[in-house]
Design a protein around this motif. Sequence first.
Motif, PDB file in Angstrom:
ATOM      1  N   SER A 120       1.025  -1.265  -0.011  1.00  0.00           N
ATOM      2  CA  SER A 120      -0.077   0.213   0.163  1.00  0.00           C
ATOM      3  C   SER A 120       0.817   1.042  -0.112  1.00  0.00           C
ATOM      4  O   SER A 120       1.570   1.528   1.057  1.00  0.00           O
TER       5      SER A 120
ATOM      6  N   ILE B 253       1.958   4.951  -2.610  1.00  0.00           N
ATOM      7  CA  ILE B 253       1.410   6.041  -3.546  1.00  0.00           C
ATOM      8  C   ILE B 253       2.287   5.831  -4.766  1.00  0.00           C
ATOM      9  O   ILE B 253       3.687   6.135  -4.884  1.00  0.00           O
ATOM     10  N   ILE B 254       1.750   5.308  -6.045  1.00  0.00           N
ATOM     11  CA  ILE B 254       2.557   5.021  -6.970  1.00  0.00           C
ATOM     12  C   ILE B 254       2.888   6.293  -7.746  1.00  0.00           C
ATOM     13  O   ILE B 254       4.171   6.176  -8.513  1.00  0.00           O
TER      14      ILE B 254
ATOM     15  N   SER C 215       8.385   5.382  -6.113  1.00  0.00           N
ATOM     16  CA  SER C 215       7.883   4.150  -6.636  1.00  0.00           C
ATOM     17  C   SER C 215       8.700   3.411  -7.791  1.00  0.00           C
ATOM     18  O   SER C 215       8.400   2.293  -7.944  1.00  0.00           O
TER      19      SER C 215
ATOM     20  N   SER D 210      -2.834   1.987  -4.254  1.00  0.00           N
ATOM     21  CA  SER D 210      -2.398   3.152  -4.378  1.00  0.00           C
ATOM     22  C   SER D 210      -3.128   4.530  -4.032  1.00  0.00           C
ATOM     23  O   SER D 210      -4.259   4.600  -4.594  1.00  0.00           O
TER      24      SER D 210
ATOM     25  N   HIS E 102      -1.581  11.317 -10.300  1.00  0.00           N
ATOM     26  CA  HIS E 102      -1.869  10.000  -9.735  1.00  0.00           C
ATOM     27  C   HIS E 102      -1.999   8.990 -11.000  1.00  0.00           C
ATOM     28  O   HIS E 102      -1.291   7.845 -11.026  1.00  0.00           O
TER      29      HIS E 102
ATOM     30  N   VAL F 122       0.300   6.085 -12.380  1.00  0.00           N
ATOM     31  CA  VAL F 122      -0.106   4.681 -12.658  1.00  0.00           C
ATOM     32  C   VAL F 122       0.047   4.200 -13.997  1.00  0.00           C
ATOM     33  O   VAL F 122       0.719   3.137 -13.897  1.00  0.00           O
TER      34      VAL F 122
END
Length: 471
Positions: free
Chosen positions: A110, A112-113, A118, A141, A159, A163
């Motif tokens: 878990s 934050i991409i 990341s 994410s 975000h 991804v």
Amino acid sequence: MALDTGHTHILQQTKEDMIRNLFDDVLLFILGKVNLMTAMRASVLSTRWRHLPWSLSELNIDMKDFLHEPCADLTVADHIDRAMASLTGALRNMLSPSCRKTAITRLRISFIISNSYSSEIGYLVNEVIENGMLKVLELTSGVERLPGDDDIDEEMVKHANGVNSFFGNYPNISHCLTRLLLFHATFAESDLHNLIANVCTELRYLYLFRCETGFQSIFKIDAPNSKLNVLEFAQCCFAQVELLCLPNLEELICGNWLCKSLPLTLGRHVPCLKEVEIYSVMRSHQEQFKLSELLCGITCIILCHWIWLLPEKYQLLSAFRNLKELYIYDIFVGFGLLWTIALLEAAASLEILEVERDQIRQFCAERSNAPWEVSEFAYPKNLALKELKIIGFNASEEHIVFIGAVMDRASNLQSVALEDKCCKDFDAISTTSVKCRFPKNEDEQEAIVNNVRNRFSSSAKIIFSDKKVFR
């Protein structure tokens, strides 16, 4: 005093010997119940535990566990960076080839991409997959944020771009990923569709929270090769989600939509869909909807949180023809229970009916009672219902009449379960004459049972939440 000290030392030694003598499987089971930070601390404090974290077959690495301050906030950039730095270091340590000797059956991360760390996380996980040391990957994410947060729109676009880049740069990850949860992301429609249909080819579960492809957009999913079993979206801004083709989808969950009407359309190529859950606190600007236009051939339906349905009758006969289980939670207090009999009458194959009546009106749009028609259908009253459960039962005439109405229509009914669910302040805030009163003792319960037995003919056993059974 010396005797006491010696006795304490002996006890400590005995406890240490007990831990030392435990099998690794037992110790690994214990470590599997705590977060990674706790497991790592245990490995430092005890030589007996030192090697164990690298033998865990399942790893759950959550950014929230790496916050450095008690009041740290995952919506603050500096707090996120510090937590991500610690998470990356822990992951680097846990996936090190020199330390890890066993394969990982499931890895959950878990994070934050879109964060700068990341890329290293992607490299580490991608390498473990290449080496055949990881079987199943699950990713979450983003974090839940309030709509009024600063720069939330810009962050949502960032975000989504993160991804797309993450899965583009590390294709092994997308081929191993079975579960994906995304919070606050604004995609281009083609990017989100490509993610579902072509990129994450092994995905079984997808959860979207406040995700969109443009405000009030129509999002179409046509993914004939998708293995997706469960699709869930909550508080998303889609005007409509059209499921044209998802051949393996079994469960669909839609909650707290922000548009005017229920944003769901089911195509013909969703053959495995068996369970649909719909929940929302309906607002004054939102419209009622017809179940018959949404559901056809479903075996399980879950409706909750003051769902506002348009009254129907014969239209439901086709939609409910295969329905086996129906769960209706948080029924708006102003509607009562008897309208649900119309749903029961339409579902001739229904075996389980569970209803829960909400006790509070707050946060609910103003509305009038739905004019559902409960009347005789053409076929005999020999419905297949076997189990009825009422959550929030109270000893009122309305509830007794409801139980009787079900008994009258279901001659094969085997059990009626009555469960307590009372709000302490209900009597003070209720605008109705109904009081929240569950029969607390055996005498009161027996009186309820006798009332039902004297008025309605049924051999079903009546079970109260304290497990007292009346036959």
